[in-house]
Write an enzyme that holds these catalytic residues in place. Structure first.
Site, PDB file in Angstrom:
ATOM      1  N   LYS A 114     -64.950  42.374   0.512  1.00  0.00           N
ATOM      2  CA  LYS A 114     -65.401  41.290   1.404  1.00  0.00           C
ATOM      3  C   LYS A 114     -66.654  40.622   0.855  1.00  0.00           C
ATOM      4  CE  LYS A 114     -63.314  42.345   5.841  1.00  0.00           C
ATOM      5  NZ  LYS A 114     -63.463  42.692   7.240  1.00  0.00           N
ATOM      6  N   LYS A 197     -50.847  40.698   2.965  1.00  0.00           N
ATOM      7  CA  LYS A 197     -50.822  41.223   4.340  1.00  0.00           C
ATOM      8  C   LYS A 197     -50.996  40.082   5.340  1.00  0.00           C
ATOM      9  CE  LYS A 197     -54.144  43.863   7.091  1.00  0.00           C
ATOM     10  NZ  LYS A 197     -55.408  43.451   7.464  1.00  0.00           N
ATOM     11  N   LYS A 200     -55.266  37.931  10.660  1.00  0.00           N
ATOM     12  CA  LYS A 200     -55.812  36.953  11.616  1.00  0.00           C
ATOM     13  C   LYS A 200     -56.562  35.857  10.889  1.00  0.00           C
ATOM     14  CE  LYS A 200     -57.278  40.468  14.802  1.00  0.00           C
ATOM     15  NZ  LYS A 200     -58.246  41.155  13.967  1.00  0.00           N
TER      16      LYS A 200
HETATM   17  N1  AQP Z   1     -50.326  42.856   8.540  1.00  0.00           N
HETATM   18  C1  AQP Z   1     -50.513  43.973   9.216  1.00  0.00           C
HETATM   19  N2  AQP Z   1     -49.539  44.903   9.274  1.00  0.00           N
HETATM   20  C2  AQP Z   1     -49.722  46.048   9.963  1.00  0.00           C
HETATM   21  N3  AQP Z   1     -50.844  46.354  10.634  1.00  0.00           N
HETATM   22  C3  AQP Z   1     -51.843  45.446  10.606  1.00  0.00           C
HETATM   23  N4  AQP Z   1     -53.077  45.433  11.163  1.00  0.00           N
HETATM   24  C4  AQP Z   1     -53.685  44.278  10.837  1.00  0.00           C
HETATM   25  N5  AQP Z   1     -52.893  43.524  10.074  1.00  0.00           N
HETATM   26  C5  AQP Z   1     -51.730  44.218   9.904  1.00  0.00           C
HETATM   27  C6  AQP Z   1     -53.611  46.500  12.007  1.00  0.00           C
HETATM   28  O1  AQP Z   1     -54.171  45.881  13.162  1.00  0.00           O
HETATM   29  C7  AQP Z   1     -55.414  46.483  13.497  1.00  0.00           C
HETATM   30  C8  AQP Z   1     -56.457  45.376  13.471  1.00  0.00           C
HETATM   31  O2  AQP Z   1     -57.674  45.737  13.031  1.00  0.00           O
HETATM   32  P1  AQP Z   1     -58.881  44.706  12.825  1.00  0.00           P
HETATM   33  O3  AQP Z   1     -58.805  43.601  13.797  1.00  0.00           O
HETATM   34  O4  AQP Z   1     -60.113  45.530  12.877  1.00  0.00           O
HETATM   35  O5  AQP Z   1     -58.780  44.085  11.399  1.00  0.00           O
HETATM   36  P2  AQP Z   1     -57.757  43.943  10.248  1.00  0.00           P
HETATM   37  O6  AQP Z   1     -57.040  45.182   9.937  1.00  0.00           O
HETATM   38  O7  AQP Z   1     -58.519  43.318   9.111  1.00  0.00           O
HETATM   39  O8  AQP Z   1     -56.735  42.892  10.880  1.00  0.00           O
HETATM   40  P3  AQP Z   1     -56.516  41.395  10.534  1.00  0.00           P
HETATM   41  O9  AQP Z   1     -55.506  40.876  11.490  1.00  0.00           O
HETATM   42  O10 AQP Z   1     -56.241  41.212   9.093  1.00  0.00           O
HETATM   43  O11 AQP Z   1     -57.900  40.739  10.925  1.00  0.00           O
HETATM   44  P4  AQP Z   1     -59.028  39.981  10.090  1.00  0.00           P
HETATM   45  O12 AQP Z   1     -58.345  38.788   9.533  1.00  0.00           O
HETATM   46  O13 AQP Z   1     -60.040  39.630  11.127  1.00  0.00           O
HETATM   47  O14 AQP Z   1     -59.549  40.895   9.040  1.00  0.00           O
HETATM   48  C9  AQP Z   1     -55.622  47.624  12.510  1.00  0.00           C
HETATM   49  O15 AQP Z   1     -55.149  48.830  13.069  1.00  0.00           O
HETATM   50  C10 AQP Z   1     -54.763  47.218  11.327  1.00  0.00           C
HETATM   51  O16 AQP Z   1     -54.305  48.315  10.552  1.00  0.00           O
END
Ligand code: AQP
Length: 334
Positions: A114, A197, A200
């Site tokens: 990051k 992946k 969000k």
């Molecule tokens: N693509 C994915 N497939 C399976 N699981 C996923 N998770 C996220 N993306 C996928 C799971 O959702 C939870 C969210 O955790 P987070 O909000 O702390 O951040 P993250 O994992 O970084 O999720 P995002 O959606 O990608 O958010 P941003 O863009 O904000 O970083 C976790 O349990 C993760 O494993």
């Protein structure tokens, strides 16, 4: 008999969660809350490590909580709360930061990724200490298991190290938690870029299926998902990442096995398959979306539920924090 304890959370980093959050986390949380004393947090303090508009952050926090409930997390059974409502998180993070090595924190690959992505000007100390706050989140509740994606495994390892270090330095205080790593098949990829992946914070909206998307928009995104020129509905993650991703989504949402879905669509081409999947997605998300919008239409009631749950979380968190303050030698306020 008391149930074992579980902790997990998500960042309120968007107005809507995406289908990866739903399949990779929420569906599992919904099942696990039956057998565990579960704590599910909207981790807004973590979200501050990225630039935010204050009013939008508040809104995203409410929206994330509403989607937890709409997806089946029961606030009367599980403790569903907003991280910043429970002061002990920030306080324990400070104490834990004093026993975390600078080099140890610097080895976290997510920080390296990051900070590289944001550049040195936008990389804060908060981003660096993010895993210490995450350790505090988990340890405050004397957690037994932490369901996380593979990318968070290193942070849970650090949490375990910190718990063991504190316990050996000051005497038994924290339960040492176990990570429960989600299956690789639970990982969902971007519909337009199926080797990345789904996230969000994806740059383009076209490859992300949002929980709160209008059903017609979700259906269109499925119909436009990237596939390949072979034309057969077959799972092969290497050679056919697009179709494989769609099969994983189909299987996860219906509870069916991938070979059974391959059989159903044998010789029928991608159009039929995508139409079938679009129906599945709309069928699953329609009610979740409606329920989330209902909850969001009454923010005062939602805030009340979150406050009641935060009070429940406070009880456990404050007891752990009081023990920690005593152990490290802070003078008790009388
Ligand atoms: N693509 C994915 N497939 C399976 N699981 C996923 N998770 C996220 N993306 C996928 C799971 O959702 C939870 C969210 O955790 P987070 O909000 O702390 O951040 P993250 O994992 O970084 O999720 P995002 O959606 O990608 O958010 P941003 O863009 O904000 O970083 C976790 O349990 C993760 O494993």
């Amino acid at each position: 008999m008391t149930k074992p304890r579980l902790y997990s959370g998500m960042q309120p980093s968007a107005d809507s969660l995406q289908i990866g959050n739903y399949i990779g986390a929420l569906m599992q949380w919904r099942d696990l809350q039956q057998a565990y004393d579960a704590y599910f947090s909207v981790v807004d303090l973590h979200a501050l490590t990225q630039p935010n508009d204050p009013a939008e952050l508040r809104q995203k926090t409410r929206r994330t909580a509403a989607q937890y409930i709409a997806a089946g997390i029961e606030p009367s059974r599980s403790t569903l709360y907003v991280q910043s409502h429970v002061r002990a998180h920030a306080e324990l993070a400070w104490i834990l930061s004093t026993i975390t090595g600078f080099g140890e924190a610097g080895r976290m690959t997510q920080f390296k990724d990051k900070s590289q992505r944001y550049g040195s000007d936008a990389t804060s100390v908060g981003l660096f200490t993010y895993p210490v706050l995450m350790a505090a989140d988990i340890l405050l509740y004397q957690t037994d298991i932490v369901p996380v994606g593979d990318d968070q495994k290193q942070h849970v390892e650090l949490t375990r190290d910190l718990a063991e270090r504190f316990n050996s330095r000051y005497g038994d205080t924290f339960r040492v938690p176990m990570p429960v790593i989600q299956q690789d098949t639970a990982r969902i990829y971007d519909l337009q870029n199926p080797t990345a992946k789904m996230s969000k914070s994806a740059e383009s909206d076209a490859g992300v299926l949002w929980l709160l998307d209008d059903p017609s928009v979700s259906a269109k995104k499925v119909m436009r998902a990237v596939t390949d020129s072979e034309g057969s509905v077959r799972y092969d993650r290497e050679a056919k990442p697009g179709v494989s991703n769609l099969l994983v989504i189909y299987a996860a949402l219906t509870g069916r096995q991938i070979p059974a879905i391959e059989d159903e669509y044998a010789g029928r081409g991608y159009g039929d398959f995508k139409k079938g999947l679009a129906e599945v997605v709309v069928g699953e998300f329609g009610p979740v979306r409606e329920r989330a919008l209902e909850l969001l239409a009454d923010p005062a009631e939602l805030d009340r539920v979150l406050a009641t749950n935060a009070a429940r979380a406070d009880e456990v968190a404050d007891a752990t924090l009081a023990a920690v303050y005593d152990k490290v030698g802070l003078l008790r306020r009388v």
